[in-house]
Design a protein around this motif. Structure first.
Motif, mmCIF file in Angstrom:
data_model
loop_
_atom_site.group_PDB
_atom_site.id
_atom_site.type_symbol
_atom_site.label_atom_id
_atom_site.label_comp_id
_atom_site.label_asym_id
_atom_site.label_seq_id
_atom_site.Cartn_x
_atom_site.Cartn_y
_atom_site.Cartn_z
ATOM 1 N N TRP A 215 0.854 -1.192 0.000
ATOM 2 C CA TRP A 215 0.000 0.000 0.000
ATOM 3 C C TRP A 215 0.883 1.233 0.000
ATOM 4 N N GLY A 216 0.994 1.887 -1.163
ATOM 5 C CA GLY A 216 1.935 2.986 -1.301
ATOM 6 C C GLY A 216 1.339 4.361 -1.090
ATOM 7 N N VAL A 217 -0.001 4.468 -1.054
ATOM 8 C CA VAL A 217 -0.650 5.768 -0.896
ATOM 9 C C VAL A 217 -1.366 5.813 0.444
ATOM 10 N N ILE A 218 -1.213 6.920 1.148
ATOM 11 C CA ILE A 218 -1.867 7.123 2.445
ATOM 12 C C ILE A 218 -2.817 8.305 2.312
ATOM 13 N N LEU A 219 -4.048 8.119 2.753
ATOM 14 C CA LEU A 219 -5.047 9.176 2.718
ATOM 15 C C LEU A 219 -5.314 9.658 4.132
ATOM 16 N N SER A 220 -5.150 10.957 4.355
ATOM 17 C CA SER A 220 -5.469 11.593 5.638
ATOM 18 C C SER A 220 -6.731 12.423 5.421
ATOM 19 N N ILE A 221 -7.870 11.908 5.903
ATOM 20 C CA ILE A 221 -9.180 12.492 5.606
ATOM 21 C C ILE A 221 -9.735 13.121 6.876
ATOM 22 N N GLY A 222 -9.849 14.448 6.886
ATOM 23 C CA GLY A 222 -10.284 15.169 8.073
ATOM 24 C C GLY A 222 -11.767 15.450 8.095
ATOM 25 N N TYR A 223 -12.342 15.432 9.312
ATOM 26 C CA TYR A 223 -13.757 15.740 9.525
ATOM 27 C C TYR A 223 -13.891 16.712 10.690
ATOM 28 N N ALA A 224 -15.050 17.333 10.768
ATOM 29 C CA ALA A 224 -15.440 18.147 11.921
ATOM 30 C C ALA A 224 -16.909 17.846 12.197
ATOM 31 N N ASP A 225 -17.349 18.071 13.456
ATOM 32 C CA ASP A 225 -18.774 17.864 13.716
ATOM 33 C C ASP A 225 -19.583 18.981 13.042
ATOM 34 N N THR A 226 -20.903 18.870 13.065
ATOM 35 C CA THR A 226 -21.747 19.757 12.262
ATOM 36 C C THR A 226 -22.035 21.093 12.918
ATOM 37 N N ARG A 227 -21.560 21.318 14.121
ATOM 38 C CA ARG A 227 -21.752 22.638 14.726
ATOM 39 C C ARG A 227 -20.849 23.643 14.018
ATOM 40 N N GLY A 228 -21.315 24.837 13.818
ATOM 41 C CA GLY A 228 -20.541 25.837 13.100
ATOM 42 C C GLY A 228 -20.874 25.836 11.626
ATOM 43 N N SER A 229 -20.322 26.831 10.916
ATOM 44 C CA SER A 229 -20.609 26.977 9.495
ATOM 45 C C SER A 229 -19.829 25.953 8.689
ATOM 46 N N ALA A 230 -20.308 25.704 7.471
ATOM 47 C CA ALA A 230 -19.628 24.755 6.592
ATOM 48 C C ALA A 230 -18.208 25.230 6.282
ATOM 49 N N GLU A 231 -18.043 26.538 6.094
ATOM 50 C CA GLU A 231 -16.706 27.069 5.779
ATOM 51 C C GLU A 231 -15.734 26.831 6.917
ATOM 52 N N VAL A 232 -16.145 27.124 8.144
ATOM 53 C CA VAL A 232 -15.276 26.919 9.304
ATOM 54 C C VAL A 232 -14.978 25.442 9.500
ATOM 55 N N ASN A 233 -16.006 24.598 9.349
ATOM 56 C CA ASN A 233 -15.816 23.165 9.545
ATOM 57 C C ASN A 233 -14.856 22.576 8.520
ATOM 58 N N GLU A 234 -14.949 23.060 7.279
ATOM 59 C CA GLU A 234 -14.046 22.550 6.253
ATOM 60 C C GLU A 234 -12.608 22.960 6.545
ATOM 61 N N GLN A 235 -12.403 24.196 6.998
ATOM 62 C CA GLN A 235 -11.052 24.637 7.358
ATOM 63 C C GLN A 235 -10.496 23.820 8.511
ATOM 64 N N LEU A 236 -11.355 23.544 9.508
ATOM 65 C CA LEU A 236 -10.910 22.763 10.658
ATOM 66 C C LEU A 236 -10.598 21.325 10.250
ATOM 67 N N ALA A 237 -11.443 20.752 9.411
ATOM 68 C CA ALA A 237 -11.206 19.389 8.954
ATOM 69 C C ALA A 237 -9.882 19.281 8.199
ATOM 70 N N GLU A 238 -9.598 20.271 7.349
ATOM 71 C CA GLU A 238 -8.341 20.243 6.607
ATOM 72 C C GLU A 238 -7.149 20.449 7.532
ATOM 73 N N ALA A 239 -7.300 21.323 8.541
ATOM 74 C CA ALA A 239 -6.212 21.546 9.499
ATOM 75 C C ALA A 239 -5.902 20.263 10.266
ATOM 76 N N ARG A 240 -6.926 19.513 10.620
ATOM 77 C CA ARG A 240 -6.713 18.244 11.331
ATOM 78 C C ARG A 240 -6.001 17.226 10.448
ATOM 79 N N ALA A 241 -6.467 17.120 9.197
ATOM 80 C CA ALA A 241 -5.825 16.179 8.279
ATOM 81 C C ALA A 241 -4.366 16.563 8.032
ATOM 82 N N SER A 242 -4.085 17.862 7.954
ATOM 83 C CA SER A 242 -2.714 18.330 7.730
ATOM 84 C C SER A 242 -1.842 18.074 8.952
ATOM 85 N N ALA A 243 -2.415 18.229 10.150
ATOM 86 C CA ALA A 243 -1.658 17.971 11.374
ATOM 87 C C ALA A 243 -1.236 16.504 11.439
ATOM 88 N N VAL A 244 -2.141 15.615 11.052
ATOM 89 C CA VAL A 244 -1.808 14.193 11.045
ATOM 90 C C VAL A 244 -0.757 13.906 9.979
#
Length: 289
Positions: A215-244
């Motif tokens: 398995w040569g490819v690794i996927l880091s897929i970030g999520y956030a709960d549904t509280r807050g706006s979609a824009e904020v949640n998407e930024q947070l989800a990406e920040a989490r995936a990037s941190a990992v």
């Protein structure tokens, strides 16, 4: 094994070229050529032994060709999904044998029953798959030389479903492919900081990836709960995936093997309680062939 039911399948994955062969009732043999030029052959048993045992590798005639065989080496069977792992030298030797119409055979004694178990990699239907496998490798080498572009990867034939769902891991008449390493990492509310538990889980995942080189490819897929706006949640989800991803790189995995993605939870899947909220503050780590 009935030679008419034996099948080898070649397919292009996200990290290279592969051949898979299902042995009914026993498991799947997987041969992989990665973008870095390395080649691997492993056998993934349906029922691995409960402890490490030894067996013997032979090269012989297929069932329709007689009972002559030659001992190659002793092998170790590991108590996990990737039960048999072969060196580069042995991998090439076994590929040459299959190409020439001979059958690699592994024999060992079952720990509890004492029964003799034999796993045979049939040469039936191997030549056609080998031709496609070599075409795939040649294309990848031209890509690396800058004289070609990668072929289109077909979803469902590359291990992609293994990265995204618990659904089927094959398409058409491909055998059931083994599942690659995967795990989940959880976060506090509104945070992308890695907790001690998250760091421990990432370290375990890295060890599993290093032990499963197909398995040569690794996927880091970030999520956030549904509280807050979609824009904020998407930024947070990406920040989490990037941190990992950054921690994976810190632990020695090449950054070019890691893909980062942010996903939003659909409204119809909105959380009903605090436990579901906590479950959605996560990063899924998945792998693809």
């Amino acid at each position: 094994m009935d030679p008419h039911s034996a099948q080898w399948h070649a397919f292009e994955g996200r990290s290279g070229c592969h051949m898979a062969h299902e042995i009914p009732g026993q498991g799947v043999a997987l041969i992989s050529y990665r973008h870095d030029g390395r080649q691997y052959l492993s056998f993934f048993a349906n029922r691995p032994p409960r402890e490490e045992i030894t067996g013997d590798l032979y090269i012989g005639q297929p069932v329709w060709g007689g009972d002559q065989r030659r001992h190659v080496e002793s092998v170790r069977l590991h108590p996990d999904a990737r039960t048999l792992r072969f060196s580069r030298r042995t991998t090439q030797r076994l590929l040459d044998a299959l190409r020439d119409g001979r059958e690699p055979q592994i024999r060992y004694e079952a720990v509890y029953s004492g029964d003799l178990v034999e796993i045979g990699l049939t040469p039936a239907a191997f030549q056609r798959a080998l031709g496609h496998y070599r075409e795939c490798i040649a294309r990848h080498e031209r890509v690396d030389a800058g004289t070609a572009t990668r072929g289109q990867v077909i979803p469902g034939r590359t291990g992609e479903p293994m990265a995204d769902s618990d659904g089927p891991t094959w398409e058409g008449n491909l055998p059931r492919l083994p599942r690659g390493p995967r795990t989940e990492v959880y976060f506090a509310t509104g945070s992308d900081d890695l907790t001690r538990n998250a760091l421990d889980e990432i370290r375990r995942f890295v060890r599993a990836v290093e032990d499963n080189p197909h398995w040569g490819v690794i996927l880091s897929i970030g999520y956030a709960d549904t509280r807050g706006s979609a824009e904020v949640n998407e930024q947070l989800a990406e920040a989490r995936a990037s941190a990992v991803r950054d921690e994976l790189v810190h632990l020695g995995l090449p950054e070019d093997r890691i893909e980062v993605e942010a996903r939003l939870i659909d409204d119809e899947d909105a959380e009903q309680d605090i436990h579901e909220l906590a479950g959605n503050r996560r990063v899924e780590l998945r792998t693809a062939l």
